[in-house]
Design an enzyme around this catalytic site. Structure first.
Site, PDB file in Angstrom:
ATOM      1  N   GLU A   9      33.129   2.111  25.106  1.00 35.38           N
ATOM      2  CA  GLU A   9      33.192   0.655  25.235  1.00 35.38           C
ATOM      3  C   GLU A   9      34.619   0.177  25.431  1.00 35.38           C
ATOM      4  O   GLU A   9      34.888  -0.733  26.214  1.00 35.38           O
ATOM      5  CB  GLU A   9      32.584   0.018  23.973  1.00 35.38           C
ATOM      6  CG  GLU A   9      32.578  -1.490  23.968  1.00 35.38           C
ATOM      7  CD  GLU A   9      32.039  -2.071  22.672  1.00 35.38           C
ATOM      8  OE1 GLU A   9      31.779  -3.290  22.636  1.00 35.38           O
ATOM      9  OE2 GLU A   9      31.863  -1.323  21.681  1.00 35.38           O
ATOM     10  N   ASP A  64      35.172 -13.092  22.815  1.00 36.37           N
ATOM     11  CA  ASP A  64      34.873 -13.116  21.390  1.00 36.37           C
ATOM     12  C   ASP A  64      36.028 -13.604  20.514  1.00 36.37           C
ATOM     13  O   ASP A  64      36.234 -14.797  20.371  1.00 36.37           O
ATOM     14  CB  ASP A  64      34.403 -11.732  20.929  1.00 36.37           C
ATOM     15  CG  ASP A  64      33.116 -11.300  21.610  1.00 36.37           C
ATOM     16  OD1 ASP A  64      32.810 -11.848  22.683  1.00 36.37           O
ATOM     17  OD2 ASP A  64      32.412 -10.426  21.091  1.00 36.37           O
TER      18      ASP A  64
END
Length: 844
Positions: free
Chosen positions: A813, A585
């Site tokens: 996460e 990302d």
């Protein structure tokens, strides 16, 4: 005048007498001139018309051909590869995995592996809490519910699962067991056990809703079978009073399941306060909660005069009166503790024996649980390694949440290529896949799934092959697989529109090569089963197409270089244009995207792919020379260093048009106008160079894919830098970006917090630890340092993930690089579950 015309002029001037036209007599001249003029004019007109027609024809053909070709290009993005499918044609080839908890996005649900399945699901709430005006109805896994914990404690991916859900005042245990038999996937039973979390809550009421519906466009019959309820029906006519009856069962039929029966059983009738049902139509499965809430009424009990929130029975709009119900709900309101059993029976299962409930259910569940525990220890050896019982329970839960998070989806993606003005639908297809997070990402992600199957393949190789087969069957004629799969209305309803469309110039890292490498590395062919060889052969043509797509679509300007497509070259608000297709990302790349960038991580992924392709070719007897040659070429350390080693910074790096002096600044506001967003400000002109002001996960990829020679000085430098606390090292794991990097923990826009710019990610930490383990057992000058780093990094990761799990009840996460705190979404029992093979040290 052109050179061509000059040439013609010279030739004309040098005509010989012999070639000149015959001179006419004067008496013949007039007539002949006239006739020749007419003849020449006619010929000229014919020639002109012929040329005109020919020209028009050529243009017409060209135009038609252009449109045909454009149409061809437009259809390639959603045209399936014509090779044979990899997934076996019917779910019935694996009957023990035909039914399962294949709806990861709900707290508890059951589903078959059919394209238009029967769906079962659970909702609940506490009436005493709902009195304030908000039902707090639980259904979809949602971080906003703020549950203290939920997840599977044990789940084998085949026969059973046991889940614990800790809500504010109650604890639910949801379990299920499947039983093979008949021609339609056999039977299953689910049990919902609800206990108060505090003694003083014993006797308080809780309401459970268990529903049945049909998946998108599913056709079938659901017929409620009613039972008498205590609801006050005085003052109502017979047609109204029949609405307020509970259910004893639902009889149903679908094309794939045949006839079936679902019955409801309450363990302690004395604890039941009220039962009711709803039978209606719903447009789509993602609307079931709304449909249920619209069917709720406040009713008064005839005997006790107590008022209950109750379902309204048969409820149809006027235009739906002739429709068959496709949504049936059984409601039970009872005093804590409360137990509900739901028994699904296939009509084709003729010799099932005793009903699968009560003590029969207990015995079968206990049998499966014991088998699970034995198998888990045989696979991962945690007890043998000295982990405590609590730590082993954590590991079992982590693995069970990953396997229990496997879903079965059906539908089509939205895709687009540069040749399509608007997105177009992919073809309808099934997908059997694990998901990263049941609450936040309850759908399939291509690069996540490779990491998932590093664990799943150790637990059950058959499941892993089945998952990979479904993914490879989503490949289009170009060899491209959409990187995010949003199939069906349930999945689509939870994804913002901006993330729905998948573009065919963007492909996630090919992490399935990690799985195939781990599954077959150092395995003699004699130890590979016939079924696995068959599956590899079925998979081979699609592996070839996938590899070719990466190798040709993402190549760079020089041999051996590659770059990720999809970066925004005109971004004004991004500090560094994102590279979403890389999976990393907002990880910093060259500040100004160009076509001559060199992305180190992508080069390493393709190097790994070439190595694995050569290995598989050897196993199944295919021609693999070109893959071996590509691997040798790309893994050549001299070429790698020439293209990606910055001698100045002593690190591996990307290359591109780059400036280190880029910031976000807010333009001056205009009076009366809204405050403008911050925009990108470049205070130093970019130059073509290594992106060596950045040290982070990308810098480690030559180590990760284990292509550095054991005596490489670059390997020694990497290992030295790895332990530097000012760079990546923390006592919780390796941060994603060094503290010395200009974009460390910087927002990419004023609205987007840092993602891969500092936080600790378990998937990359796992890959680094695995590589350190490799270099610790390979003889070389850096062997001892690799071993020390491996042991320390492994211990740091395990200690922190366990600590945060004990503290919060979740695997996260990512983890904060300053204090190790879990952050991002939860539960994230996707690649963060790689903590399990770190515990077990099972890397191949």
């Amino acid at each position: 005048m052109t050179g061509g015309n000059k040439k013609l002029h010279v030739i004309g001037a040098s005509e010989t007498k012999k070639n000149r036209p015959k001179v006419l007599k004067s008496s013949d001249h007039s007539t002949h001139s006239h006739n020749q003029g007419v003849s020449t004019l006619n010929i000229s007109r014919k020639q002109h018309n012929g040329s005109l027609y020919t020209g028009v024809g050529v243009i017409a053909i060209s135009v038609v051909s252009w449109f045909v070709y454009q149409g061809y290009l437009e259809t390639r993005v959603n045209s399936p590869l014509t090779e044979d499918k990899v997934a076996f044609p019917s779910s019935h080839d694996f009957p023990e995995r035909y039914w399962g908890s294949f709806r990861p996005g709900v707290y508890f649900g059951m589903k078959s592996r059919d394209t238009h399945s029967l769906l079962a699901g659970l909702m609940w709430f506490m009436p005493d809490v709902a009195a304030a005006g908000n039902l707090n109805l639980r259904h979809l896994c949602d971080q906003g519910d703020n549950l203290e914990q939920y997840g599977w404690k044990e789940h084998d991916g085949r026969n059973f699962g046991v889940q614990v859900i800790i809500d504010k005042f109650i604890q639910l245990e949801t379990s299920f067991v499947t039983k093979l038999g008949g021609n339609h996937g056999g039977d299953w039973t689910a049990r919902i056990q609800v206990e108060p979390r505090m003694k003083e809550l014993k006797g308080q009421q809780v309401t459970l809703y268990f529903y049945l519906t049909l998946d998108d466009n599913g056709k079938g019959l659901l017929q409620p079978i009613r039972m008498i309820d205590n609801m006050d029906t005085s003052g109502m006519d017979a047609s109204e009073s029949v609405k307020f009856l509970g259910l004893s069962a639902v009889h149903g039929h679908t094309e794939k399941l045949g006839d079936f029966r679902v019955s409801f059983h309450h363990a302690n009738q004395q604890s039941i306060v009220h039962t009711a049902f709803l039978s209606t139509t719903v447009g789509s499965p993602h609307l079931v909660k709304d449909a249920l809430q619209s069917g709720l009424r406040l009713m008064e009990d005839k005997r006790s005069k107590e008022r209950h929130i109750s379902l309204a029975g048969a409820l149809f709009a006027k235009e739906d009166n002739l429709k068959q119900p496709n949504f049936v709900v059984h409601q039970v309101t009872g005093k804590l503790p409360l137990q509900l059993e739901i028994v699904y029976e296939s009509n084709s299962f003729a010799e099932r024996g005793i009903l699968l409930r009560g003590e029969v259910y207990d015995a079968l569940l206990q049998k499966y649980r014991e088998q699970f525990r034995i198998q888990f220890e045989n696979k991962f050896r945690l007890n043998e390694k000295g982990f405590s019982e609590e730590e082993q329970d954590f590991a079992k839960s982590a693995m069970s949440n990953l396997v229990g998070g496997i879903g079965y989806f059906y539908g089509s993606s939205k895709v687009q290529s540069v040749h399509n003005k608007e997105p177009v639908p992919y073809w309808n297809a099934p997908l059997y896949t694990a998901v990263p997070s049941r609450s936040f990402f309850p759908r399939g992600f291509l690069w996540d799934e490779g990491f998932h199957n590093l664990i799943i393949s150790q637990w059950d190789r058959e499941i892993s092959f089945d998952i990979m087969a479904h993914w490879f069957d989503l490949m289009n004629v170009e060899g491209w697989i959409p990187r995010e799969q949003i199939l069906g209305s349930e999945a689509r309803a939870r994804v913002p529109d901006e993330f729905v469309v998948q573009r065919n110039n963007q492909g996630n890292p090919p992490t399935f090569f990690l799985v195939l490498d781990a599954m077959f590395k150092n395995r003699p062919v004699r130890d590979i089963s016939t079924l696995e060889l068959e599956q590899l052969n079925r998979m081979w043509p699609r592996l070839v197409s996938w590899y070719n797509w990466f190798n040709t679509s993402l190549h760079g300007s020089e041999p051996g270089t590659y770059y990720w497509r999809g970066r925004d070259t005109a971004s004004a608000r991004e500090l560094n244009p994102k590279s979403l297709s890389s999976g990393l990302d907002d990880y910093p790349r060259a500040s100004h995207p160009t076509t001559y960038e060199r992305h180190l991580d992508l080069r390493c992924w393709i190097t790994l792919a070439a190595k694995v392709m050569a290995s598989i070719a050897d196993i199944i007897g295919r021609e693999g020379r070109k893959y071996h040659e590509t691997f040798v070429f790309l893994s050549n350390n001299e070429l790698l260093n020439a293209q990606h080693w910055s001698e100045k910074a002593k690190r591996y790096a990307d290359y591109g048009l780059h400036s280190s002096n880029v910031t976000l600044r807010r333009p001056k506001s205009i009076a009366g106008q809204p405050k403008p967003d911050k925009i990108r400000w470049v205070s130093e002109e970019p130059t073509p160079r290594f992106v060596d002001d950045t040290f982070g996960y990308v810098s480690l990829f030559p180590l990760i894919v284990e292509i550095l020679q054991p005596d490489s000085p670059q390997l020694g430098q990497l290992l030295q830098d790895l332990r530097n606390p000012n760079l990546l090292w923390t006592k919780y794991g390796l941060r994603s970006l060094s503290k010395t990097s200009p974009l460390y923990n910087k927002r990419n826009t004023e609205h987007d917090p840092p993602y891969w710019r500092g936080p600790i990610w378990i998937n990359v930490n796992y890959l680094v630890a695995r590589a350190l383990h490799h270099y610790s057992v390979v003889e070389g000058p850096h062997q001892t340092r690799a071993l020390l780093l491996y042991n320390e990094l492994r211990e740091n990761l395990i200690t922190n993930v366990l600590r945060e799990y004990r503290k919060t009840g979740y695997i996260w996460e990512q983890y904060n690089d300053a204090n190790g705190a879990g952050q991002g979404c939860r539960p994230f029992t996707g690649w963060s579950t790689l903590i399990l093979p770190l515990m077990s040290e099972t890397y191949v």
